[in-house]
Write a protein that holds these residues in place. Sequence first.
Motif, mmCIF file in Angstrom:
data_model
loop_
_atom_site.group_PDB
_atom_site.id
_atom_site.type_symbol
_atom_site.label_atom_id
_atom_site.label_comp_id
_atom_site.label_asym_id
_atom_site.label_seq_id
_atom_site.Cartn_x
_atom_site.Cartn_y
_atom_site.Cartn_z
ATOM 1 N N LEU A 39 0.838 -1.198 0.000
ATOM 2 C CA LEU A 39 0.000 0.000 0.000
ATOM 3 C C LEU A 39 0.875 1.250 0.000
ATOM 4 O O LEU A 39 1.952 1.265 0.604
ATOM 5 N N ASN A 114 -3.110 1.149 -4.230
ATOM 6 C CA ASN A 114 -2.601 -0.216 -4.220
ATOM 7 C C ASN A 114 -1.352 -0.314 -5.079
ATOM 8 O O ASN A 114 -1.265 0.300 -6.153
ATOM 9 N N ASN B 41 -5.226 3.248 10.314
ATOM 10 C CA ASN B 41 -6.485 3.512 9.621
ATOM 11 C C ASN B 41 -7.619 3.708 10.624
ATOM 12 O O ASN B 41 -7.881 2.838 11.460
ATOM 13 N N GLN B 43 -11.541 4.164 11.010
ATOM 14 C CA GLN B 43 -12.712 3.824 10.194
ATOM 15 C C GLN B 43 -13.979 3.829 11.040
ATOM 16 O O GLN B 43 -14.044 3.177 12.081
ATOM 17 N N SER B 110 -13.325 6.555 6.216
ATOM 18 C CA SER B 110 -12.001 6.255 6.765
ATOM 19 C C SER B 110 -11.008 7.323 6.356
ATOM 20 O O SER B 110 -11.151 7.944 5.304
ATOM 21 N N THR B 112 -6.601 7.401 6.427
ATOM 22 C CA THR B 112 -5.409 6.624 6.733
ATOM 23 C C THR B 112 -4.258 7.584 7.009
ATOM 24 O O THR B 112 -3.994 8.482 6.216
ATOM 25 N N SER B 142 -13.405 2.012 14.528
ATOM 26 C CA SER B 142 -12.404 0.942 14.483
ATOM 27 C C SER B 142 -11.051 1.557 14.088
ATOM 28 O O SER B 142 -10.967 2.327 13.138
ATOM 29 N N MET B 144 -7.054 0.544 13.240
ATOM 30 C CA MET B 144 -6.051 -0.485 12.983
ATOM 31 C C MET B 144 -4.681 0.181 12.859
ATOM 32 O O MET B 144 -4.507 1.112 12.075
ATOM 33 N N MET B 146 -0.874 -0.858 11.865
ATOM 34 C CA MET B 146 -0.160 -1.963 11.228
ATOM 35 C C MET B 146 1.221 -1.484 10.817
ATOM 36 O O MET B 146 1.351 -0.420 10.215
ATOM 37 N N LEU C 39 -5.291 -4.668 6.681
ATOM 38 C CA LEU C 39 -6.026 -3.605 5.980
ATOM 39 C C LEU C 39 -6.495 -4.107 4.622
ATOM 40 O O LEU C 39 -5.809 -4.901 3.969
ATOM 41 N N ASN C 41 -7.742 -2.343 1.090
ATOM 42 C CA ASN C 41 -7.935 -1.075 0.381
ATOM 43 C C ASN C 41 -8.664 -1.308 -0.932
ATOM 44 O O ASN C 41 -8.231 -2.086 -1.774
ATOM 45 N N GLU C 111 -11.318 3.674 -0.357
ATOM 46 C CA GLU C 111 -11.668 3.590 1.062
ATOM 47 C C GLU C 111 -10.874 2.422 1.628
ATOM 48 O O GLU C 111 -10.742 1.377 0.975
ATOM 49 N N THR C 112 -10.353 2.604 2.830
ATOM 50 C CA THR C 112 -9.549 1.574 3.478
ATOM 51 C C THR C 112 -10.334 1.012 4.655
ATOM 52 O O THR C 112 -10.831 1.774 5.489
ATOM 53 N N LEU C 113 -10.466 -0.308 4.676
ATOM 54 C CA LEU C 113 -11.261 -0.977 5.706
ATOM 55 C C LEU C 113 -10.359 -1.782 6.623
ATOM 56 O O LEU C 113 -9.364 -2.360 6.177
ATOM 57 N N ASN C 114 -10.708 -1.824 7.889
ATOM 58 C CA ASN C 114 -9.952 -2.623 8.844
ATOM 59 C C ASN C 114 -10.438 -4.071 8.824
ATOM 60 O O ASN C 114 -11.642 -4.336 8.697
ATOM 61 N N LEU C 115 -9.482 -4.980 8.941
ATOM 62 C CA LEU C 115 -9.746 -6.423 8.981
ATOM 63 C C LEU C 115 -9.199 -6.930 10.310
ATOM 64 O O LEU C 115 -8.002 -6.830 10.562
#
Lengths: 148, 148, 148
Positions: A39, A114, B41, B43, B110, B112, B142, B144, B146, C39, C41, C111-115
């Motif tokens: 990223l 990305n 991030n 969110q 979100s 980042t 949320s 994160m 990383m 993350l 994306n 948009e970036t999502l948390n996992l």
Amino acid sequence: MLKTSHHSILLQTVGCLQFIDLTDRVAEIVEESGIRQGLVNVQTRHTTTAIVINEHEPLLLEDMKVMLNRLASPAFEYQHNNFAIRTVNLVPEEVGNGHAHCQALFLRASETLNLAHGRLQLGRWQRVFFIELDHARERTVSIMVMGQ
Amino acid sequence: MLKTSHHSILLQTVGCLQFIDLTDRVAEIVEESGIRQGLVNVQTRHTTTAIVINEHEPLLLEDMKVMLNRLASPAFEYQHNNFAIRTVNLVPEEVGNGHAHCQALFLRASETLNLAHGRLQLGRWQRVFFIELDHARERTVSIMVMGQ
Amino acid sequence: MLKTSHHSILLQTVGCLQFIDLTDRVAEIVEESGIRQGLVNVQTRHTTTAIVINEHEPLLLEDMKVMLNRLASPAFEYQHNNFAIRTVNLVPEEVGNGHAHCQALFLRASETLNLAHGRLQLGRWQRVFFIELDHARERTVSIMVMGQ
């Protein structure tokens, strides 16, 4: 193995609603990082600027300036500009920039791209812009490349 | 070596267009994670809220509320609020909140942030806000972290 | 140990202001990646499209279309559409799409999502949409899952 590579881009802007195309500089930073999969986060460090991805066509940039000034016009009244009542975050060089903050509200401080197979996944027309919404000054954009 | 650290921030909002400054809490979460280089991030988990980075100046927050209500006014007609014709996603406590969804459309779920040398790369005036666009309720953000 | 997994979603859009719900496809890609913490994306590769998180309620989607066309109406005059004066980035099939670029300006390319704990941290009503702002065509969305 995880690698991270952080760079700052220093900019000297020349005036309000200047669009600066950062795409080539971001691509160089990615290339120099040696990271090929992961990223890339492009983040401004200011509240009257924005990071936007759009097409680099000079007339379109003019259209976007019109749109931004229509949405949050410098001619509107902003309480942030009312130095008769405001007491917070005042600095000696303060000028009324409520419109710039309000334009930034509808734009983004960061865009995340990305990186796959050694290439930024930007489409044919996508360019990464920094937008100056306030007057000319020094600005910094932070770029993080993270991956392997 | 890759490290991840995930946290949820629970919020009890008190009303429409409340701006909650999350910056200190996010910085604490980053510090506690032990991660010094990477991405953070932030969110939201809701569709009538937003994550926004801007300056924390009380009069400016008032200006931004005016802008949001001008763009997608609660006084406009929204089909989403028309319970005579709507059949989807209805819940017992449903109230008309089309304006809140439409304000969220122009904001972000979100943002980042870059984390480098142990520090969030926020500029002098940048604060991370959660915005409640709907009525008072419990909300979750949320976070994160990383990196390494 | 760091893992990355990149996928492209190919879409054939059918017309202007089409909202395509990508949530189930994104969740599948995350599941197949085997990555449980990190993350995700979601990034469009086009300048007249957007990635938006909001509720999937058909009447609300209609409201959002009205809002987008009010903000940057196809009926406004855009210099980008003035082929008498424009010289840059012209392609044979060029049609006037200044409104689509200007709508994209106020939306997001990513948009970036948390996992976390093997689950995308989406709330009850949150769905991930791709929005076609221009006419029907082939589009690509890039999805990066990164974590462990």
